[in-house]
Design a protein around this motif. Structure first.
Motif, PDB file in Angstrom:
ATOM      1  N   SER B  14       0.842  -1.201   0.000  1.00 26.29           N
ATOM      2  CA  SER B  14       0.000   0.000   0.000  1.00 26.29           C
ATOM      3  C   SER B  14       0.873   1.245   0.000  1.00 26.29           C
ATOM      4  O   SER B  14       1.976   1.240   0.517  1.00 26.29           O
ATOM      5  CB  SER B  14      -0.915  -0.001   1.221  1.00 26.29           C
ATOM      6  N   CYS B  15       0.384   2.312  -0.573  1.00 19.45           N
ATOM      7  CA  CYS B  15       1.163   3.547  -0.697  1.00 19.45           C
ATOM      8  C   CYS B  15       1.635   4.047   0.655  1.00 19.45           C
ATOM      9  O   CYS B  15       2.741   4.527   0.794  1.00 19.45           O
ATOM     10  CB  CYS B  15       0.322   4.638  -1.345  1.00 19.45           C
ATOM     11  N   SER B  16       0.778   3.948   1.661  1.00 17.29           N
ATOM     12  CA  SER B  16       1.109   4.572   2.943  1.00 17.29           C
ATOM     13  C   SER B  16       2.296   3.925   3.626  1.00 17.29           C
ATOM     14  O   SER B  16       2.874   4.492   4.531  1.00 17.29           O
ATOM     15  CB  SER B  16      -0.104   4.530   3.871  1.00 17.29           C
ATOM     16  N   SER B  17       2.679   2.710   3.230  1.00 20.86           N
ATOM     17  CA  SER B  17       3.810   2.081   3.900  1.00 20.86           C
ATOM     18  C   SER B  17       5.121   2.458   3.236  1.00 20.86           C
ATOM     19  O   SER B  17       6.178   2.141   3.705  1.00 20.86           O
ATOM     20  CB  SER B  17       3.671   0.560   3.884  1.00 20.86           C
ATOM     21  N   ARG B  18       5.015   3.162   2.126  1.00 23.59           N
ATOM     22  CA  ARG B  18       6.250   3.494   1.425  1.00 23.59           C
ATOM     23  C   ARG B  18       6.826   4.803   1.907  1.00 23.59           C
ATOM     24  O   ARG B  18       6.236   5.520   2.692  1.00 23.59           O
ATOM     25  CB  ARG B  18       6.027   3.525  -0.078  1.00 23.59           C
ATOM     26  N   LEU B  19       7.980   5.123   1.423  1.00 21.69           N
ATOM     27  CA  LEU B  19       8.723   6.276   1.915  1.00 21.69           C
ATOM     28  C   LEU B  19       8.033   7.595   1.645  1.00 21.69           C
ATOM     29  O   LEU B  19       8.341   8.600   2.274  1.00 21.69           O
ATOM     30  CB  LEU B  19      10.111   6.303   1.266  1.00 21.69           C
ATOM     31  N   ASN B  20       7.098   7.634   0.675  1.00 27.95           N
ATOM     32  CA  ASN B  20       6.502   8.921   0.339  1.00 27.95           C
ATOM     33  C   ASN B  20       5.228   9.197   1.127  1.00 27.95           C
ATOM     34  O   ASN B  20       4.468  10.074   0.797  1.00 27.95           O
ATOM     35  CB  ASN B  20       6.227   9.020  -1.170  1.00 27.95           C
ATOM     36  N   SER B  21       5.028   8.434   2.179  1.00 28.95           N
ATOM     37  CA  SER B  21       3.832   8.658   2.991  1.00 28.95           C
ATOM     38  C   SER B  21       3.958   9.952   3.774  1.00 28.95           C
ATOM     39  O   SER B  21       4.995  10.245   4.342  1.00 28.95           O
ATOM     40  CB  SER B  21       3.654   7.493   3.963  1.00 28.95           C
ATOM     41  N   LYS B  22       2.897  10.723   3.810  1.00 29.19           N
ATOM     42  CA  LYS B  22       2.962  11.995   4.540  1.00 29.19           C
ATOM     43  C   LYS B  22       2.526  11.801   5.988  1.00 29.19           C
ATOM     44  O   LYS B  22       2.662  12.688   6.808  1.00 29.19           O
ATOM     45  CB  LYS B  22       2.051  13.026   3.871  1.00 29.19           C
ATOM     46  N   SER B  23       1.936  10.628   6.284  1.00 26.27           N
ATOM     47  CA  SER B  23       1.364  10.464   7.623  1.00 26.27           C
ATOM     48  C   SER B  23       2.411  10.201   8.692  1.00 26.27           C
ATOM     49  O   SER B  23       2.187  10.444   9.845  1.00 26.27           O
ATOM     50  CB  SER B  23       0.351   9.325   7.615  1.00 26.27           C
ATOM     51  N   GLU B  24       3.559   9.707   8.309  1.00 25.60           N
ATOM     52  CA  GLU B  24       4.549   9.374   9.327  1.00 25.60           C
ATOM     53  C   GLU B  24       5.519  10.529   9.563  1.00 25.60           C
ATOM     54  O   GLU B  24       5.732  11.364   8.697  1.00 25.60           O
ATOM     55  CB  GLU B  24       5.332   8.113   8.924  1.00 25.60           C
ATOM     56  N   HIS B  25       6.132  10.540  10.705  1.00 22.94           N
ATOM     57  CA  HIS B  25       7.173  11.497  11.073  1.00 22.94           C
ATOM     58  C   HIS B  25       6.759  12.935  10.791  1.00 22.94           C
ATOM     59  O   HIS B  25       7.497  13.702  10.190  1.00 22.94           O
ATOM     60  CB  HIS B  25       8.458  11.231  10.283  1.00 22.94           C
ATOM     61  N   GLY B  26       5.534  13.273  11.190  1.00 18.96           N
ATOM     62  CA  GLY B  26       5.084  14.645  10.951  1.00 18.96           C
ATOM     63  C   GLY B  26       6.009  15.641  11.617  1.00 18.96           C
ATOM     64  O   GLY B  26       6.265  15.559  12.805  1.00 18.96           O
ATOM     65  N   GLY B  27       6.536  16.592  10.880  1.00 19.05           N
ATOM     66  CA  GLY B  27       7.350  17.643  11.470  1.00 19.05           C
ATOM     67  C   GLY B  27       8.789  17.231  11.730  1.00 19.05           C
ATOM     68  O   GLY B  27       9.576  17.994  12.289  1.00 19.05           O
ATOM     69  N   ASP B  28       9.197  16.052  11.347  1.00 18.03           N
ATOM     70  CA  ASP B  28      10.564  15.611  11.570  1.00 18.03           C
ATOM     71  C   ASP B  28      11.420  16.148  10.435  1.00 18.03           C
ATOM     72  O   ASP B  28      11.256  15.775   9.284  1.00 18.03           O
ATOM     73  CB  ASP B  28      10.591  14.066  11.584  1.00 18.03           C
ATOM     74  N   SER B  29      12.355  17.046  10.801  1.00 16.99           N
ATOM     75  CA  SER B  29      13.127  17.671   9.734  1.00 16.99           C
ATOM     76  C   SER B  29      14.454  16.963   9.445  1.00 16.99           C
ATOM     77  O   SER B  29      15.275  17.467   8.697  1.00 16.99           O
ATOM     78  CB  SER B  29      13.389  19.132  10.121  1.00 16.99           C
ATOM     79  N   ARG B  30      14.670  15.816  10.072  1.00 12.67           N
ATOM     80  CA  ARG B  30      15.921  15.100   9.808  1.00 12.67           C
ATOM     81  C   ARG B  30      15.912  14.583   8.363  1.00 12.67           C
ATOM     82  O   ARG B  30      14.879  14.181   7.855  1.00 12.67           O
ATOM     83  CB  ARG B  30      16.053  13.890  10.744  1.00 12.67           C
ATOM     84  N   PRO B  31      17.074  14.614   7.707  1.00  9.30           N
ATOM     85  CA  PRO B  31      17.121  14.054   6.354  1.00  9.30           C
ATOM     86  C   PRO B  31      16.854  12.546   6.392  1.00  9.30           C
ATOM     87  O   PRO B  31      17.264  11.865   7.331  1.00  9.30           O
ATOM     88  CB  PRO B  31      18.548  14.336   5.888  1.00  9.30           C
ATOM     89  N   HIS B  32      16.181  12.074   5.364  1.00 10.44           N
ATOM     90  CA  HIS B  32      15.803  10.666   5.296  1.00 10.44           C
ATOM     91  C   HIS B  32      16.655   9.995   4.230  1.00 10.44           C
ATOM     92  O   HIS B  32      16.628  10.389   3.066  1.00 10.44           O
ATOM     93  CB  HIS B  32      14.318  10.556   4.957  1.00 10.44           C
ATOM     94  N   ILE B  33      17.396   8.981   4.651  1.00 11.71           N
ATOM     95  CA  ILE B  33      18.307   8.312   3.730  1.00 11.71           C
ATOM     96  C   ILE B  33      17.908   6.852   3.544  1.00 11.71           C
ATOM     97  O   ILE B  33      17.620   6.158   4.515  1.00 11.71           O
ATOM     98  CB  ILE B  33      19.749   8.419   4.241  1.00 11.71           C
ATOM     99  N   LEU B  34      17.902   6.424   2.313  1.00 11.44           N
ATOM    100  CA  LEU B  34      17.644   5.015   1.988  1.00 11.44           C
ATOM    101  C   LEU B  34      18.998   4.361   1.741  1.00 11.44           C
ATOM    102  O   LEU B  34      19.763   4.801   0.884  1.00 11.44           O
ATOM    103  CB  LEU B  34      16.765   4.899   0.748  1.00 11.44           C
ATOM    104  N   ALA B  35      19.319   3.335   2.521  1.00  9.64           N
ATOM    105  CA  ALA B  35      20.602   2.642   2.367  1.00  9.64           C
ATOM    106  C   ALA B  35      20.343   1.230   1.837  1.00  9.64           C
ATOM    107  O   ALA B  35      19.555   0.490   2.415  1.00  9.64           O
ATOM    108  CB  ALA B  35      21.326   2.582   3.706  1.00  9.64           C
ATOM    109  N   VAL B  36      21.014   0.896   0.737  1.00 16.33           N
ATOM    110  CA  VAL B  36      20.799  -0.391   0.092  1.00 16.33           C
ATOM    111  C   VAL B  36      22.088  -1.216   0.113  1.00 16.33           C
ATOM    112  O   VAL B  36      23.114  -0.769  -0.372  1.00 16.33           O
ATOM    113  CB  VAL B  36      20.348  -0.195  -1.384  1.00 16.33           C
ATOM    114  N   ASP B  37      22.008  -2.413   0.693  1.00 14.40           N
ATOM    115  CA  ASP B  37      23.187  -3.289   0.752  1.00 14.40           C
ATOM    116  C   ASP B  37      22.712  -4.709   1.026  1.00 14.40           C
ATOM    117  O   ASP B  37      21.843  -4.923   1.871  1.00 14.40           O
ATOM    118  CB  ASP B  37      24.131  -2.834   1.872  1.00 14.40           C
TER     119      ASP B  37
END
Lengths: 145, 159
Positions: B14-37
């Motif tokens: 579902s869309c809401s579980s992906r990284l582009n969800s607006k519902s999570e981390h409201g107001g959190d200004s920390r940069p969001h990094i996706l790490a792949v390994d």
């Protein structure tokens, strides 16, 4: 032994491990990452290294035991082990992996088997050393240090 | 030439579980990094390095999973109208299946994500590999194993 004596022992032991090349600067990096939020970070990461290594050493033994050795597979396993050992600073293990990969390139089964033996040896040593290090740390905690 | 609080994405589509969800981390200004390994130990290490640098981290174990989290999988309904909230993607080069280079190409080929800085990591210092990645749009190429000083350089790419 009291906490202070144990701490001195830990320092001496750790310095020895670095001096003899069992561990390198990357291990320091791990230690620096540990904090109150993740007080067991180093042990957790090293445990992953132990699991990875044991699995890969088994896979390597199997792969080299085949009639027609699949060198690509062998190389892939060594590459993984090189990566893990490098990430925790297990320098001697990493160095054997580099030599091992050269023998894979040459499809030299004798060389590969020799390296596997060396890997098992170096891994066993560094595992013992790291476990001793962690044990000292536990003793220091227990002694109120 | 440049060298050098988290959760693992669930498998819900579902869309809401992906990284582009607006519902999570409201107001959190920390940069969001996706790490792949593909290596668990390395994922744990990079996650801690990034968390210690005040970043939000999501890890993925392969390129396909990363694309899924980014909303770029071919078979996904297009939920990317909300835009991605990933500030940077850092990926290992040598991965089974999709390599870091192939993942880089997919990201740079996407109209929504091509501006997101991508950093490639590798345990091998191969100039042709480095050049190939930089030419394809990678912001930086870092040699493994990763250290605190590498992550400091990464942070500079975000702001």
């Amino acid at each position: 032994m009291d906490a202070l004596q144990l701490k001195r022992q830990l320092i001496t032991f750790t310095e020895l491990l670095f001096r003899e090349g069992f561990l390198d600067e990357q291990f320091h990096q791990l230690q620096q990452l540990q904090d109150e939020k993740n007080p067991n970070f180093v042990v957790e990461v090293v445990s992953l290294f132990f699991e990875d290594s044991e699995r890969l050493l088994n896979e390597l033994a199997k792969a080299l035991d085949q009639q027609n050795v699949d060198y690509k597979k062998v190389d892939a396993h060594v590459h993984q082990l090189k990566g893990s050992s490098s990430s925790i600073g297990a320098q001697r293990v990493q160095r054997v992996c580099i030599v091992f990969r050269n023998y894979c390139n040459e499809k030299n089964v004798e060389g590969c088997l020799k390296c596997l033996q060396q890997l098992k040896h170096e891994y066993a040593i560094v595992k013992t050393k790291l476990e001793a290090l962690f044990s000292l740390e536990q003793q220091i905690l227990a002694a109120g240090g | 030439m440049n060298l050098g609080g988290s959760f693992d994405g669930s498998s819900s589509s579902s869309c809401s579980s992906r990284l582009n969800s607006k519902s999570e981390h409201g107001g959190d200004s920390r940069p969001h990094i996706l790490a792949v390994d593909d290596n668990l130990l390395d994922r744990k290490l990079i996650e801690k390095l990034l968390l210690n640098s005040s970043c939000k981290v999501t890890t993925a174990e392969n390129g396909l999973r990363a694309l899924e989290l980014l909303g770029l999988r071919d078979d996904q309904p297009n939920c990317s109208a909300t835009g991605s909230k990933v500030n940077m993607i850092i990926t290992d080069y040598c991965m089974p299946g999709m390599t870091g280079y192939e993942l880089l190409k997919k990201i740079k080929g996407s109209s929504i994500l091509k501006e997101v800085p991508v950093v490639i990591m590798s345990s091998e210092n191969v100039p042709t590999r480095i050049n190939k990645c930089l030419e394809e749009g990678a912001q930086m190429f870092i040699l493994k194993p990763l250290k605190q000083s590498d992550v400091k350089k990464l942070r500079c790419l975000i702001y």
